[in-house]
Design a protein around this motif. Structure first.
Motif, PDB file in Angstrom:
ATOM      1  N   LEU A 170       0.699  -0.977   0.116  1.00 53.47           N
ATOM      2  CA  LEU A 170      -0.092  -0.056   0.050  1.00 53.47           C
ATOM      3  C   LEU A 170       0.929   1.401  -0.176  1.00 53.47           C
ATOM      4  O   LEU A 170       0.711   2.175  -0.707  1.00 53.47           O
ATOM      5  CB  LEU A 170      -0.816   0.082   1.251  1.00 53.47           C
ATOM      6  CG  LEU A 170      -2.007  -1.192   0.934  1.00 53.47           C
ATOM      7  CD1 LEU A 170      -2.905  -1.180   2.525  1.00 53.47           C
ATOM      8  CD2 LEU A 170      -2.907  -0.843  -0.001  1.00 53.47           C
ATOM      9  N   ASN A 171       1.810   1.247   0.975  1.00 52.74           N
ATOM     10  CA  ASN A 171       2.818   2.451   0.799  1.00 52.74           C
ATOM     11  C   ASN A 171       3.611   2.592  -0.372  1.00 52.74           C
ATOM     12  O   ASN A 171       3.664   3.661  -1.142  1.00 52.74           O
ATOM     13  CB  ASN A 171       3.932   2.076   2.013  1.00 52.74           C
ATOM     14  CG  ASN A 171       3.378   2.533   3.363  1.00 52.74           C
ATOM     15  OD1 ASN A 171       3.193   3.988   3.677  1.00 52.74           O
ATOM     16  ND2 ASN A 171       2.972   1.637   4.102  1.00 52.74           N
ATOM     17  N   ARG A 172       4.154   1.399  -0.965  1.00 53.90           N
ATOM     18  CA  ARG A 172       4.849   1.662  -2.312  1.00 53.90           C
ATOM     19  C   ARG A 172       3.982   2.357  -3.448  1.00 53.90           C
ATOM     20  O   ARG A 172       4.501   2.729  -4.554  1.00 53.90           O
ATOM     21  CB  ARG A 172       5.741   0.250  -2.677  1.00 53.90           C
ATOM     22  CG  ARG A 172       6.848   0.100  -1.421  1.00 53.90           C
ATOM     23  CD  ARG A 172       7.498  -1.360  -1.916  1.00 53.90           C
ATOM     24  NE  ARG A 172       7.888  -1.478  -3.091  1.00 53.90           N
ATOM     25  CZ  ARG A 172       8.527  -2.427  -3.594  1.00 53.90           C
ATOM     26  NH1 ARG A 172       8.499  -3.576  -2.827  1.00 53.90           N
ATOM     27  NH2 ARG A 172       9.185  -2.561  -4.823  1.00 53.90           N
ATOM     28  N   LEU A 173       2.744   1.697  -3.308  1.00 54.40           N
ATOM     29  CA  LEU A 173       1.958   2.000  -4.368  1.00 54.40           C
ATOM     30  C   LEU A 173       1.400   3.891  -4.295  1.00 54.40           C
ATOM     31  O   LEU A 173       0.958   4.234  -5.229  1.00 54.40           O
ATOM     32  CB  LEU A 173       0.934   1.318  -4.625  1.00 54.40           C
ATOM     33  CG  LEU A 173       0.869  -0.064  -5.319  1.00 54.40           C
ATOM     34  CD1 LEU A 173      -0.204  -0.911  -4.995  1.00 54.40           C
ATOM     35  CD2 LEU A 173       1.024   0.017  -6.662  1.00 54.40           C
ATOM     36  N   GLY A 174       1.738   4.336  -3.360  1.00 54.24           N
ATOM     37  CA  GLY A 174       1.160   5.540  -2.751  1.00 54.24           C
ATOM     38  C   GLY A 174      -0.284   5.616  -2.479  1.00 54.24           C
ATOM     39  O   GLY A 174      -0.883   6.680  -2.413  1.00 54.24           O
ATOM     40  N   PHE A 175      -0.806   4.516  -2.245  1.00 53.73           N
ATOM     41  CA  PHE A 175      -2.212   4.456  -1.685  1.00 53.73           C
ATOM     42  C   PHE A 175      -2.231   5.004  -0.394  1.00 53.73           C
ATOM     43  O   PHE A 175      -3.444   5.568  -0.087  1.00 53.73           O
ATOM     44  CB  PHE A 175      -2.731   3.146  -1.667  1.00 53.73           C
ATOM     45  CG  PHE A 175      -2.868   2.593  -3.232  1.00 53.73           C
ATOM     46  CD1 PHE A 175      -2.418   3.424  -4.359  1.00 53.73           C
ATOM     47  CD2 PHE A 175      -3.483   1.180  -3.247  1.00 53.73           C
ATOM     48  CE1 PHE A 175      -2.831   2.789  -5.547  1.00 53.73           C
ATOM     49  CE2 PHE A 175      -3.640   0.637  -4.566  1.00 53.73           C
ATOM     50  CZ  PHE A 175      -3.330   1.430  -5.810  1.00 53.73           C
TER      51      PHE A 175
END
Length: 407
Positions: free
Chosen positions: A351-356
């Motif tokens: 979730l963090n790496r996708l910027g969500f």
């Protein structure tokens, strides 16, 4: 107010105008000759973000109305830092870092403006070309007498910082002098007679006009500012829970850019259609009358037009098709934002790496709320390790954020 010139008619009709120093004078000038105008931009990052887009569009409107835009990159002033709207001093950047930023930022302007040798062709200049060669003592002697400490202390950029008991360095305090000097230099070098900017730049613009007059500038100069662009919930334009909405594709995909506009609040659609697209006002008026679920047509029109302007027609079309497949057909698509996992990844990391999400805390909260899904199955385990051995795995946050986890 009714204007004679195409320039002010265009700016007024699309709601760009907040303040003008002399509307009648600028209207008369723009009616009879080509006006050269500029907007200044920082070079503090490799990309500008959506918060700068209204100023980019101002330059586009200037050129569309038959005038000449100057993109002023603050290679010199970025070394100082604009205190306007800031609670803290900016980190000082090296000249090499600033030059790299300017080179990547230019690519965005080439999407919005026509750069050529014609009378209305845009040019990009760097204020380090003159600020870098200034002798400090000469600046103090020639420019310093035209600024009083009493007046400088009244500007919001200074006053607010002091009221909040945040430090304001002497370096930053000089920023308004340097920006005023920019207008004088652009007038002398390029015949520039108009500075445009956001409402927080009003004081800096007026300073530039007054400095040029006091130092012997014979022609009247003009200023135009835009209103502060906020969203319906009162937030500053371009700020989201996931961070800044960058304009460079290597920092934000065309799909995510399309989604930003598609997710516009109902109350903001008409305003954004006027400011950020070239859709004719008659069509905007038609779209403004849509109600209920039909307003999604206006949001898609906004997303397509804004994305096409920055990333091209093909990218906008692909983004719309990807969204349609994802939302309406429930299918995954290769154009979704993706993360390479190396075969395995934790759900919160994904979730963090996708910027969500902006933090692990937000990720935990969303999982506990049941808002996170893997291939449409709700995730309940905060420590879930996702195996991605073969086909990509679709991960979703709510109904509007979707991405792919790749092996």
């Amino acid at each position: 107010m009714t204007y004679k010139s195409d320039l002010l008619t265009l700016l007024s009709g699309r709601d760009y105008i907040h303040q003008t120093t002399d509307a009648d004078g600028l209207d008369a000038l723009a009616s009879k000759e080509i006006v050269t105008g500029y907007v200044g931009f920082d070079a503090t990052a490799p990309s500008l973000h959506v918060g700068s887009l209204v100023q980019i569009m101002l330059l586009r409107r200037l050129q569309q109305a038959g005038h000449r835009p100057i993109v002023l990159m603050g290679g010199g002033t970025t070394k100082v830092g604009d205190p306007s709207g800031k609670d803290e001093s900016r980190q000082l950047l090296t000249p090499e870092f600033i030059d790299r930023n300017i080179a990547t930022i230019r690519k965005v302007f080439e999407r919005f403006l026509r750069f050529d040798d014609s009378e209305t062709g845009a040019i990009m200049v760097n204020n380090d070309d003159w600020l870098g060669d200034l002798n400090y003592l000469d600046l103090l002697r020639d420019v310093g007498p035209h600024f009083t400490i009493n007046r400088m202390m009244t500007f919001d950029s200074v006053k607010l910082r002091l009221e909040r008991e945040q430090p304001l360095t002497f370096l930053e305090f000089n920023y308004m002098i340097l920006q005023a000097y920019d207008f004088r230099e652009l007038h002398q070098r390029h015949g520039c007679r108009l500075q445009m900017g956001g409402s927080d730049q009003w004081g800096n613009i007026v300073n530039g006009i007054e400095l040029t007059r006091r130092m012997g500038g014979g022609e009247e100069l003009f200023g135009v500012t835009t209103p502060l662009i906020t969203t319906a919930d009162g937030k500053k334009m371009g700020k989201t829970a996931s961070g800044a909405v960058w304009l460079n594709e290597d920092q934000l995909s065309a799909y995510d850019y399309w989604q930003f506009w598609r997710n516009t609040d109902d109350a903001d659609v008409v305003k954004f259609l006027k400011l950020f697209t070239d859709i004719p006002l008659d069509d905007v008026d038609r779209l403004s009358k849509l109600e209920g679920a039909a307003i999604n047509e206006a949001k898609i029109a906004l997303a397509n037009a804004a994305t096409a302007m920055l990333h091209g027609e093909d990218a906008a079309h692909q983004a719309e098709q990807t969204a349609r497949k994802t939302f309406e057909e429930g299918a995954s698509d290769a154009n979704l934002p993706s993360v390479e996992t190396g075969g395995s990844i934790g759900v919160m990391d994904a979730l963090n790496r996708l910027g969500f999400v902006a933090s692990n805390g937000e990720a935990k909260r969303k999982i506990k709320e049941g808002a996170v899904k893997l291939d449409d199955a709700v995730v309940n385990d905060l420590q879930l390790q996702i195996d991605v051995a073969g086909d990509p795995v679709k991960i979703s946050l709510g109904k509007k954020k979707h991405g792919l986890l790749l092996p």
